[in-house]
Design a protein around this motif. Structure first.
Motif, short mmCIF file in Angstrom:
data_model
loop_
_atom_site.label_atom_id
_atom_site.label_comp_id
_atom_site.label_asym_id
_atom_site.label_seq_id
_atom_site.Cartn_x
_atom_site.Cartn_y
_atom_site.Cartn_z
N LEU A 162 0.83 -1.19 0.00
CA LEU A 162 0.00 0.00 0.00
C LEU A 162 0.87 1.25 0.00
CD1 LEU A 162 -2.15 -2.11 0.71
CD2 LEU A 162 -3.13 -0.47 2.32
N PRO A 163 0.44 2.30 -0.69
CA PRO A 163 1.27 3.52 -0.79
C PRO A 163 1.40 4.26 0.54
CG PRO A 163 -0.89 3.89 -1.78
CD PRO A 163 -0.80 2.42 -1.48
N CYS A 164 2.54 4.88 0.74
CA CYS A 164 2.78 5.77 1.86
C CYS A 164 2.46 7.21 1.44
CB CYS A 164 4.24 5.68 2.33
SG CYS A 164 4.74 4.04 2.90
N ARG A 165 2.39 8.11 2.41
CA ARG A 165 2.00 9.50 2.13
C ARG A 165 3.03 10.45 2.75
NH1 ARG A 165 -1.26 13.01 5.33
NH2 ARG A 165 -1.61 11.23 6.75
N LEU A 166 3.51 11.39 1.94
CA LEU A 166 4.45 12.40 2.44
C LEU A 166 3.67 13.52 3.14
CD1 LEU A 166 7.44 13.33 2.54
CD2 LEU A 166 6.99 14.63 0.45
N VAL A 167 4.01 13.76 4.40
CA VAL A 167 3.35 14.81 5.19
C VAL A 167 4.33 15.98 5.31
CG1 VAL A 167 2.29 15.41 7.40
CG2 VAL A 167 2.05 13.09 6.46
N ILE A 168 4.01 17.10 4.68
CA ILE A 168 4.94 18.23 4.63
C ILE A 168 4.69 19.20 5.79
CG2 ILE A 168 5.74 20.19 3.25
CD1 ILE A 168 4.97 18.57 0.76
N ARG A 169 5.77 19.42 6.56
CA ARG A 169 5.73 20.41 7.65
C ARG A 169 6.93 21.35 7.50
NH1 ARG A 169 4.53 15.56 10.71
NH2 ARG A 169 2.28 15.40 11.13
N ASP A 170 7.31 22.04 8.57
CA ASP A 170 8.27 23.14 8.46
C ASP A 170 9.71 22.72 8.21
OD1 ASP A 170 6.11 24.72 8.95
OD2 ASP A 170 6.61 25.14 11.05
N SER A 171 10.09 21.48 8.55
CA SER A 171 11.50 21.10 8.48
C SER A 171 12.01 20.91 7.05
CB SER A 171 11.74 19.81 9.26
OG SER A 171 11.18 18.70 8.61
N ALA A 172 11.09 20.82 6.10
CA ALA A 172 11.49 20.70 4.69
C ALA A 172 10.34 21.19 3.82
CB ALA A 172 11.84 19.26 4.33
#
Length: 325
Positions: free
Chosen positions: A315-325
């Motif tokens: 199953l696919p994973c999901r990129l969670v974008i926050r402040d560190s990048a």
């Protein structure tokens, strides 16, 4: 049942199919039967239902993760799907002990469970359990070593590639990778994907190679110092876990490096305790463990109904974008 059928204006067989969510019936028929059952206060006799169907309408959930960090979300997702199908659940924790595992398997067999979900704490393949239970088994997180079995696992390589591609798209060209023990499948899978994503962009790992160590913050703090000594111009670090990334963030701050201005930072797992408490909040990869559990339960229910689908589904994973990048 006969009273329900008479009130709904259908046959007893149709009423039975509607209440057990079986057969091809129109939605208005199902709704009419459900309303008749509600008005009459009808409740199916579970013992009779079990005797007639040859099923217990129970499923075992076996976890090998005594901490629960990874298996608990998987089990919650599975229970949601099983509950929707009116399946009761027996939860068994082996605490990583093989003897305790066999004890639980014997207990589940004596209760005549219809099937079993085995949730691992890592993605390392595990030996099958079919010799202990003569019912369908689905392995979640940690797949079975046999392709004849049914397994559901996160696509860690896809998740790692997305993380590295995100860093490259942001203009980072000297990217390092810190991860866990080399003996673990997750470490190797994520490291391989890291190298592949860099190679696609014509880049080499900052510092020359991947740093394997432990899944903890002290290793993250220590490894960052090694990286900056080997490659002072490093502008991004992809970490194999959020714990490693949080340690790396602490070390970078102590060294006077700004995140993400000087060095971008990405983790893996999306463990709230680590990712949101990190300074700054951590961009990370979520393995969608609840969805993994739900998918495992759906596959198990299909197998119980006589439609097994052997093999491992990623199953696919999901990129969670926050402040560190």
């Amino acid at each position: 049942m006969a009273d329900v059928a008479a009130l709904a204006g259908v046959s007893v067989g149709t009423a039975s199919k509607a209440l057990n969510n079986r057969g091809k019936l129109r939605e208005e028929t199902r709704a009419r039967v459900a309303e008749a059952a509600r008005r009459l206060g009808f409740r199916p006799n579970e013992m009779a239902r079990s005797l007639l169907s040859g099923r217990s309408f129970t499923v075992g959930l076996l976890t090998t993760d005594h901490v629960g960090r990874f298996s608990l979300p998987v089990l919650l997702g599975a229970e949601d799907a099983l509950g929707a199908g009116e399946i009761s659940v027996f939860l068994c924790d082996t605490r990583g002990d093989a003897i305790r595992e066999r004890h639980h398997l014997k207990a589940l067999a004596s209760r005549r469970v219809d099937g079993l979900i085995v949730a691992g704490r890592r993605t390392d393949p595990r030996p099958p359990l079919r010799q202990f239970l003569d019912v369908p088994v689905v392995y979640a997180m940690a797949p079975s070593t046999s392709e004849d079995d049914m397994s559901v696992a996160p696509d860690e390589r896809q998740g790692a590639r997305d993380a590295v591609r995100h860093l490259i798209a942001a203009g980072r060209t000297r990217v390092a990778h810190i991860t866990g023990p080399a003996r673990h499948h997750s470490s190797q899978a994520r490291a391989d994907a890291f190298r592949e994503a860099l190679a696609e962009a014509g880049l080499e790992p900052a510092g020359g190679h991947v740093l394997f160590g432990e899944w903890n913050e002290p290793w993250g703090r220590q490894a960052v110092q090694h990286i900056l000594h080997a490659e002072p111009r490093c502008d991004a670090v992809f970490c194999g876990s959020d714990q490693i990334a949080r340690g790396a963030a602490d070390s970078l701050r102590e060294l006077g490096k700004r995140v993400p201005e000087d060095i971008a930072l990405v983790g893996f797992d999306n463990w709230d305790v680590m990712s949101t408490a990190c300074r700054p909040p951590l961009t990370t990869v979520d393995m969608e463990l609840s969805e993994l559990g739900r998918a495992a339960a759906v596959r198990l229910l299909e197998a119980i109904d006589g439609q097994p689908r052997p093999g491992t589904r990623y199953l696919p994973c999901r990129l969670v974008i926050r402040d560190s990048a």
